[in-house]
Design a protein around this motif. Sequence first.
Motif, PDB file in Angstrom:
ATOM      1  N   GLN A  25       0.839  -1.186   0.000  1.00 13.65           N
ATOM      2  CA  GLN A  25       0.000   0.000   0.000  1.00 13.65           C
ATOM      3  C   GLN A  25       0.885   1.252   0.000  1.00 13.65           C
ATOM      4  OE1 GLN A  25      -3.443   0.172  -0.025  1.00 13.65           O
ATOM      5  NE2 GLN A  25      -3.394  -2.050  -0.363  1.00 13.65           N
ATOM      6  N   PRO A  26       0.431   2.332  -0.618  1.00 14.05           N
ATOM      7  CA  PRO A  26       1.223   3.571  -0.618  1.00 14.05           C
ATOM      8  C   PRO A  26       1.555   4.071   0.787  1.00 14.05           C
ATOM      9  CG  PRO A  26      -0.530   3.727  -2.225  1.00 14.05           C
ATOM     10  CD  PRO A  26      -0.752   2.445  -1.466  1.00 14.05           C
ATOM     11  N   GLN A  27       0.658   3.826   1.725  1.00 16.44           N
ATOM     12  CA  GLN A  27       0.908   4.255   3.103  1.00 16.44           C
ATOM     13  C   GLN A  27       2.134   3.554   3.680  1.00 16.44           C
ATOM     14  OE1 GLN A  27      -2.269   3.529   5.830  1.00 16.44           O
ATOM     15  NE2 GLN A  27      -1.372   4.779   7.448  1.00 16.44           N
ATOM     16  N   ALA A  28       2.396   2.321   3.258  1.00 13.51           N
ATOM     17  CA  ALA A  28       3.559   1.587   3.753  1.00 13.51           C
ATOM     18  C   ALA A  28       4.854   2.299   3.373  1.00 13.51           C
ATOM     19  CB  ALA A  28       3.561   0.161   3.207  1.00 13.51           C
ATOM     20  N   VAL A  29       4.920   2.808   2.149  1.00 12.23           N
ATOM     21  CA  VAL A  29       6.114   3.530   1.704  1.00 12.23           C
ATOM     22  C   VAL A  29       6.301   4.785   2.551  1.00 12.23           C
ATOM     23  CG1 VAL A  29       7.243   4.666  -0.251  1.00 12.23           C
ATOM     24  CG2 VAL A  29       5.897   2.596  -0.622  1.00 12.23           C
ATOM     25  N   TYR A  30       5.201   5.483   2.818  1.00 12.65           N
ATOM     26  CA  TYR A  30       5.268   6.668   3.675  1.00 12.65           C
ATOM     27  C   TYR A  30       5.812   6.300   5.061  1.00 12.65           C
ATOM     28  CZ  TYR A  30       3.676  10.054   7.088  1.00 12.65           C
ATOM     29  OH  TYR A  30       3.628  10.920   8.151  1.00 12.65           O
ATOM     30  N   LEU A  31       5.313   5.210   5.628  1.00 14.72           N
ATOM     31  CA  LEU A  31       5.755   4.795   6.961  1.00 14.72           C
ATOM     32  C   LEU A  31       7.221   4.399   6.961  1.00 14.72           C
ATOM     33  CD1 LEU A  31       2.605   2.769   8.070  1.00 14.72           C
ATOM     34  CD2 LEU A  31       3.334   4.998   8.924  1.00 14.72           C
ATOM     35  N   TRP A  32       7.698   3.741   5.900  1.00 18.81           N
ATOM     36  CA  TRP A  32       9.119   3.394   5.809  1.00 18.81           C
ATOM     37  C   TRP A  32       9.968   4.648   5.755  1.00 18.81           C
ATOM     38  CZ3 TRP A  32       8.395  -0.241   1.016  1.00 18.81           C
ATOM     39  CH2 TRP A  32       7.695  -1.379   1.399  1.00 18.81           C
ATOM     40  N   GLU A  33       9.543   5.596   4.924  1.00 22.29           N
ATOM     41  CA  GLU A  33      10.324   6.815   4.742  1.00 22.29           C
ATOM     42  C   GLU A  33      10.339   7.682   5.996  1.00 22.29           C
ATOM     43  OE1 GLU A  33       8.960   8.869   1.259  1.00 22.29           O
ATOM     44  OE2 GLU A  33       9.853   7.399  -0.094  1.00 22.29           O
ATOM     45  N   SER A  34       9.260   7.650   6.755  1.00 19.89           N
ATOM     46  CA  SER A  34       9.209   8.451   7.979  1.00 19.89           C
ATOM     47  C   SER A  34       9.878   7.749   9.152  1.00 19.89           C
ATOM     48  CB  SER A  34       7.753   8.786   8.324  1.00 19.89           C
ATOM     49  OG  SER A  34       7.038   7.612   8.645  1.00 19.89           O
ATOM     50  N   GLY A  35      10.251   6.486   8.969  1.00 20.05           N
ATOM     51  CA  GLY A  35      10.921   5.748  10.031  1.00 20.05           C
ATOM     52  C   GLY A  35       9.993   5.136  11.054  1.00 20.05           C
ATOM     53  N   ARG A  36       8.700   5.171  10.798  1.00 20.88           N
ATOM     54  CA  ARG A  36       7.734   4.599  11.743  1.00 20.88           C
ATOM     55  C   ARG A  36       7.634   3.090  11.625  1.00 20.88           C
ATOM     56  NH1 ARG A  36       2.826   8.957  11.379  1.00 20.88           N
ATOM     57  NH2 ARG A  36       4.083  10.740  11.995  1.00 20.88           N
ATOM     58  N   ARG A  37       7.942   2.572  10.466  1.00 21.88           N
ATOM     59  CA  ARG A  37       7.940   1.120  10.225  1.00 21.88           C
ATOM     60  C   ARG A  37       9.138   0.775   9.354  1.00 21.88           C
ATOM     61  NH1 ARG A  37       4.592   0.056  13.771  1.00 21.88           N
ATOM     62  NH2 ARG A  37       2.380  -0.102  13.432  1.00 21.88           N
ATOM     63  N   THR A  38       9.481  -0.510   9.354  1.00 19.40           N
ATOM     64  CA  THR A  38      10.538  -0.980   8.463  1.00 19.40           C
ATOM     65  C   THR A  38       9.951  -2.037   7.534  1.00 19.40           C
ATOM     66  OG1 THR A  38      11.219  -2.592  10.128  1.00 19.40           O
ATOM     67  CG2 THR A  38      12.468  -0.551  10.015  1.00 19.40           C
ATOM     68  N   PRO A  39      10.454  -2.121   6.325  1.00 15.85           N
ATOM     69  CA  PRO A  39       9.938  -3.132   5.398  1.00 15.85           C
ATOM     70  C   PRO A  39      10.277  -4.543   5.874  1.00 15.85           C
ATOM     71  CG  PRO A  39      11.377  -1.538   4.286  1.00 15.85           C
ATOM     72  CD  PRO A  39      11.475  -1.288   5.741  1.00 15.85           C
ATOM     73  N   GLN A  40       9.425  -5.483   5.539  1.00 16.86           N
ATOM     74  CA  GLN A  40       9.723  -6.883   5.828  1.00 16.86           C
ATOM     75  C   GLN A  40      10.833  -7.337   4.884  1.00 16.86           C
ATOM     76  OE1 GLN A  40       6.064  -9.066   5.538  1.00 16.86           O
ATOM     77  NE2 GLN A  40       5.098  -7.915   7.187  1.00 16.86           N
ATOM     78  N   VAL A  41      11.448  -8.462   5.198  1.00 20.88           N
ATOM     79  CA  VAL A  41      12.591  -8.952   4.420  1.00 20.88           C
ATOM     80  C   VAL A  41      12.271  -9.111   2.934  1.00 20.88           C
ATOM     81  CG1 VAL A  41      14.238 -10.839   4.161  1.00 20.88           C
ATOM     82  CG2 VAL A  41      13.651 -10.015   6.437  1.00 20.88           C
ATOM     83  N   PRO A  42      11.153  -9.746   2.539  1.00 23.17           N
ATOM     84  CA  PRO A  42      10.865  -9.856   1.099  1.00 23.17           C
ATOM     85  C   PRO A  42      10.706  -8.481   0.438  1.00 23.17           C
ATOM     86  CG  PRO A  42       9.424 -11.318   2.341  1.00 23.17           C
ATOM     87  CD  PRO A  42      10.166 -10.479   3.331  1.00 23.17           C
ATOM     88  N   GLN A  43      10.136  -7.527   1.170  1.00 23.95           N
ATOM     89  CA  GLN A  43       9.983  -6.187   0.622  1.00 23.95           C
ATOM     90  C   GLN A  43      11.338  -5.504   0.472  1.00 23.95           C
ATOM     91  OE1 GLN A  43       7.366  -4.805   3.656  1.00 23.95           O
ATOM     92  NE2 GLN A  43       5.531  -5.580   2.638  1.00 23.95           N
ATOM     93  N   MET A  44      12.253  -5.737   1.398  1.00 22.01           N
ATOM     94  CA  MET A  44      13.601  -5.173   1.291  1.00 22.01           C
ATOM     95  C   MET A  44      14.303  -5.728   0.054  1.00 22.01           C
ATOM     96  SD  MET A  44      14.566  -2.841   3.344  1.00 22.01           S
ATOM     97  CE  MET A  44      16.331  -2.889   3.162  1.00 22.01           C
ATOM     98  N   ARG A  45      14.115  -7.008  -0.203  1.00 23.90           N
ATOM     99  CA  ARG A  45      14.725  -7.614  -1.398  1.00 23.90           C
ATOM    100  C   ARG A  45      14.165  -6.977  -2.666  1.00 23.90           C
ATOM    101  NH1 ARG A  45      14.392 -13.633   0.939  1.00 23.90           N
ATOM    102  NH2 ARG A  45      16.293 -13.567   2.176  1.00 23.90           N
ATOM    103  N   LYS A  46      12.832  -6.764  -2.697  1.00 23.88           N
ATOM    104  CA  LYS A  46      12.221  -6.125  -3.870  1.00 23.88           C
ATOM    105  C   LYS A  46      12.724  -4.694  -4.030  1.00 23.88           C
ATOM    106  CE  LYS A  46       7.944  -8.790  -4.045  1.00 23.88           C
ATOM    107  NZ  LYS A  46       6.484  -8.743  -3.902  1.00 23.88           N
ATOM    108  N   LEU A  47      12.879  -3.982  -2.925  1.00 23.37           N
ATOM    109  CA  LEU A  47      13.398  -2.620  -3.003  1.00 23.37           C
ATOM    110  C   LEU A  47      14.813  -2.609  -3.564  1.00 23.37           C
ATOM    111  CD1 LEU A  47      12.087  -1.157   0.375  1.00 23.37           C
ATOM    112  CD2 LEU A  47      11.464  -0.371  -1.917  1.00 23.37           C
ATOM    113  N   GLY A  48      15.643  -3.560  -3.113  1.00 24.42           N
ATOM    114  CA  GLY A  48      16.999  -3.656  -3.633  1.00 24.42           C
ATOM    115  C   GLY A  48      17.012  -3.901  -5.128  1.00 24.42           C
TER     116      GLY A  48
END
Length: 113
Positions: A25-48
Amino acid sequence: MKTIRVLRQERGWTQFEVALKVGVQPQAVYLWESGRRTPQVPQMRKLGELFGICSDEIDLVATQGADDRRPDKRTRGRMRAIASITGLDGTPCRDRALRARSGRLGRTAQATR
């Protein structure tokens, strides 16, 4: 190391575009960027893969203007999981992936005996 926000802005992408490409969800990206949440491992791999870098080169905590609040328990657990797989110890990505796979296979094999 660069944050998700910096990597995204360098490419001229919106949070919505990154969310579509990662499958969140777009809100997840906002939360990652604001430091309120961190991506799960599969999401980190996709980001890489999306940014064309190793996932351990993505800085999860913005140093400028970041909240001084301590991450919640769920976020701290994810940060530990990401660090153990992406290997913030500086070893090459392929070596960490192989070690992670062999470690999981070793524990699974021992559990079935």
